[in-house]
Design an enzyme around this catalytic site. Structure first.
Site, PDB file in Angstrom:
ATOM      1  N   LYS A 184     -34.602 -61.520   7.007  1.00  0.00           N
ATOM      2  CA  LYS A 184     -34.816 -61.847   8.590  1.00  0.00           C
ATOM      3  C   LYS A 184     -34.809 -63.351   8.873  1.00  0.00           C
ATOM      4  O   LYS A 184     -35.083 -64.011   7.972  1.00  0.00           O
ATOM      5  CB  LYS A 184     -35.818 -60.713   9.028  1.00  0.00           C
ATOM      6  CG  LYS A 184     -35.632 -59.401   8.757  1.00  0.00           C
ATOM      7  CD  LYS A 184     -34.798 -58.555   9.562  1.00  0.00           C
ATOM      8  CE  LYS A 184     -34.282 -57.450   9.102  1.00  0.00           C
ATOM      9  NZ  LYS A 184     -35.045 -56.091   8.987  1.00  0.00           N
TER      10      LYS A 184
HETATM   11  C1  PLP Z   1     -35.140 -54.746   8.970  1.00  0.00           C
HETATM   12  C2  PLP Z   1     -35.354 -53.639   9.863  1.00  0.00           C
HETATM   13  C3  PLP Z   1     -36.277 -52.947  10.114  1.00  0.00           C
HETATM   14  C4  PLP Z   1     -37.453 -52.769   9.163  1.00  0.00           C
HETATM   15  O1  PLP Z   1     -38.127 -54.075   8.839  1.00  0.00           O
HETATM   16  P1  PLP Z   1     -39.354 -54.122   7.769  1.00  0.00           P
HETATM   17  O2  PLP Z   1     -40.014 -55.279   7.803  1.00  0.00           O
HETATM   18  O3  PLP Z   1     -38.335 -54.105   6.461  1.00  0.00           O
HETATM   19  O4  PLP Z   1     -39.992 -52.615   7.656  1.00  0.00           O
HETATM   20  C5  PLP Z   1     -36.438 -52.154  11.304  1.00  0.00           C
HETATM   21  N1  PLP Z   1     -35.537 -52.211  12.070  1.00  0.00           N
HETATM   22  C6  PLP Z   1     -34.203 -52.707  11.958  1.00  0.00           C
HETATM   23  C7  PLP Z   1     -33.171 -52.796  13.072  1.00  0.00           C
HETATM   24  C8  PLP Z   1     -34.167 -53.803  10.763  1.00  0.00           C
HETATM   25  O5  PLP Z   1     -33.138 -54.264  10.438  1.00  0.00           O
END
Ligand code: PLP
Length: 385
Positions: A184
């Site tokens: 991210k």
């Molecule tokens: C990465 C992601 C998540 C989950 O995030 P985590 O921190 O790994 O739980 C949720 N929604 C979307 C759209 C994502 O891309």
């Protein structure tokens, strides 16, 4: 052709993160303590003063948010088929029923004009996803929220630096869940944060994230070594650690610079794709795109072969790519559990069939971006009809 493989994603971590994490380890307070509190304060400041709780993931945040809002069996939560499994799994984990609404064919975001038809007596919440970092139409969604007295929980996993009508995502009055997963825009390895505007809901979320311990107990380490605590709920173990927060504090300081790189590469792509048989990501006026992803769509009428062929050809030219997302209703579990079939959300399916996410991250050089463009031009010119 490039001499080395360009990976689809790589975190922007350097000596500052190493030093901060090492410092956290040496402080002996490796789990949640002062550094996490500082990270929360800095995140809050970044988000114009909203209340922030750092957690183990975005998924954890959405899960406890649903529970803290009293959403459970018999309730329905409206979300999008164009997302990662997490957005739907948390609704199922809360015991509620996900109700999917098809997407805007331009952005891949939930289409607010299709939501109202699906609001019924059991609807409790809307869980929109800011796909790729392009904000959903929050004005339309917040209007529905107020009219039907719904909760909105924004899945802002892609949207830490996004803006809607000039204000950052996370500051629009809704519970908002950010992800700090490895890929991210801001990473703590694994991690997340929840913005919770209502102090009572925040208190519940805080307890649910740490075994259901009461607030005073949660503070017990600071409380001159008091050993007493009470359990008020059957909670979870969803806290962030100081090791993660130490990395997060450095990443937050770097965020504006990292976003600048993402923006520059995205602009380079959009310019360089002109004349190729592709549709670059559509950006609506009045939004600030966080460019978590660069989701282009192939003009499948103009080329021979399909998306998988293009991905294979790009890989042969040392360019890594990915696909976001395999729509929820095409996965076997949700088909079995919720009765979905191919054809239920045609706009999401159409977006998916032609989508390729290009590599896009701050450590990429302009040369890397040009390599992506040159490889795409070559692959697509070979396949022109
Ligand atoms: C990465 C992601 C998540 C989950 O995030 P985590 O921190 O790994 O739980 C949720 N929604 C979307 C759209 C994502 O891309």
């Amino acid at each position: 052709m490039r001499a080395t493989f360009l990976p689809f994603n790589q975190p922007d971590l350097g000596p500052e993160e190493v030093e901060a994490v090492s410092h956290a380890i040496q402080s002996h307070w490796i789990t949640r303590a002062g550094i996490t509190t500082e990270f929360e304060a800095e995140l809050s400041q970044y988000l114009d003063g909203v209340s922030v709780l750092a957690l183990s993931s975005c998924t954890a945040g959405m899960h406890v948010a649903l529970l803290a809002c009293g959403i459970g069996p018999g309730d329905e939560v409206i979300t999008t088929p164009y997302t990662f499994a997490a957005s739907v799994n948390v609704i199922l984990h809360a015991g509620a029923t996900p109700v999917l609404v098809d997407v805007d064919p331009q952005t891949g975001n939930i289409d607010p004009s299709r939501i109202e038809d699906r609001i019924g007596p059991h609807t409790k919440a809307i869980l929109p996803v800011h796909f790729a970092g392009h904000p959903v139409d929050l004005a339309a969604i917040n209007t529905l929220r107020d009219h039907y007295h719904l909760t909105v929980i924004e899945d802002a996993a892609h949207a830490i630096a996004s803006r809607y009508r000039s204000r950052k995502i996370g500051t629009h009055g809704n519970i908002t869940a950010f992800s700090f997963y490895a890929t991210k825009n801001l990473t703590t390895g694994e991690g997340g944060a929840l913005v919770v505007p209502d102090p009572e809901v925040m208190e519940k979320v805080r307890m649910l994230s740490l075994h259901g311990m009461s607030r005073n107990a949660w503070n017990r380490y600071a409380d001159q070594g008091s050993w007493f605590y009470t359990i008020e709920l059957a909670g979870f173990k969803y806290n962030m650690t100081d090791i993660q927060a130490a990395m997060g504090r450095v990443q937050l300081k770097k965020l504006d610079a990292m976003q600048g790189r993402r923006q520059a590469i995205a602009a380079r792509f959009t310019e360089g794709l002109k004349g190729l048989p592709v549709f670059p990501p559509h950006v609506q006026p009045n939004v600030g795109h966080a460019w978590h992803l660069y989701p282009l769509r192939l003009d499948l009428d103009a080329i021979e072969g399909d998306r998988a062929d293009v991905i294979r050809d790009l890989k042969a030219l040392n360019i890594g790519t990915s696909v976001h997302f395999i729509p929820i209703h095409l996965h076997p579990y949700y088909q079995k559990q919720l009765g979905y079939q191919v054809g239920d959300f045609p706009l999401a399916e159409k977006f998916y069939a032609s989508e390729i996410s290009l590599p896009l991250y701050p450590t990429m050089t302009d040369r890397d971006a040009d390599d992506v463009l040159e490889a795409l031009a070559e692959v697509l010119s070979r396949r022109l009809r």
